[in-house]
Write an enzyme that holds these catalytic residues in place. Sequence first.
Site, PDB file in Angstrom:
ATOM      1  N   SER A 140       0.868  -1.198   0.170  1.00 12.15           N
ATOM      2  CA  SER A 140       0.006   0.037   0.163  1.00 12.15           C
ATOM      3  C   SER A 140       0.809   1.243  -0.058  1.00 12.15           C
ATOM      4  CB  SER A 140      -1.041   0.119   1.159  1.00 12.15           C
ATOM      5  OG  SER A 140      -1.525   1.374   1.355  1.00 12.15           O
ATOM      6  N   TYR A 149      -2.336  -0.425  10.164  1.00 12.01           N
ATOM      7  CA  TYR A 149      -2.271  -0.827   8.533  1.00 12.01           C
ATOM      8  C   TYR A 149      -0.989  -0.441   8.078  1.00 12.01           C
ATOM      9  CZ  TYR A 149      -3.922  -1.223   3.704  1.00 12.01           C
ATOM     10  OH  TYR A 149      -4.057  -1.659   2.434  1.00 12.01           O
TER      11      TYR A 149
END
Length: 257
Positions: A149, A162
């Site tokens: 990501s 995350y």
Amino acid sequence: MGANALAGKVALVTGGSRGIGRGIAERLGRDGAVVAVAYARDQAAADEVVTQIRQDGGRAFALRAELGVRGDAAALWAAFDAEITRHAPDNGVDIIVNNAGIGRSANLAALTEEEFDEVFAVNVRAPFFIVQHGLTRLRDGGRIINISSGAARLAMPDAIAYGSTKGALDTFTLNLAKELGSRGITANSVAPGIVDTDVNAGWLRGNAEAEAHAASLAALGRVGRPEDIADIVAFLASDDARWVTGRVIDATGGAGL
């Protein structure tokens, strides 16, 4: 790359029933791979992906694989072994795409230990042991592609856990590339930014202001689509990417430049 660039190859895609994972599974299927579509709970969605791949002339099957629990990797590969010989000559695999992941929107002060453990179990521990258990099945010259990501390189305090998992995944990728290079196996990460998927639908779709803001974050001026990520994965899975390993491929459309 031609339509049959992956003919004779077998691919495993975790989280393959929707969003980016679905886009990847369908693209690899169109390129000729036999695709194992691993899913956690939504069998109907996974079956829909398998049906679409078959309608497009490819071969695929669904695997139920709940990640984030002890023994998840062993259970996934056991299910794979039980099914693959119906679709390919042996239980070998050529492409492993660790796409399944979860997010937790909480900052440093708010995140609980339970949430921390859960996000790391799904996003880091599961890919680690999927690869570990898969090494006896992964053929020389194979591909490991981890879906990371942009949050791994951009400060996002409201998604601190995350982003941390994706940073860990990128380090995992780097070490895999070094360890497995002697076998001709490449390992790379693909790092998407904001992508129009069901996960983001609640705040993105139908909200012109939110979409405009999301688009403004990318140098290319729009929100990403699953096929944008799938096409990069298809390249990394192909022989054209044989000399690329240990890299994080930014797929944010130029976010944060």
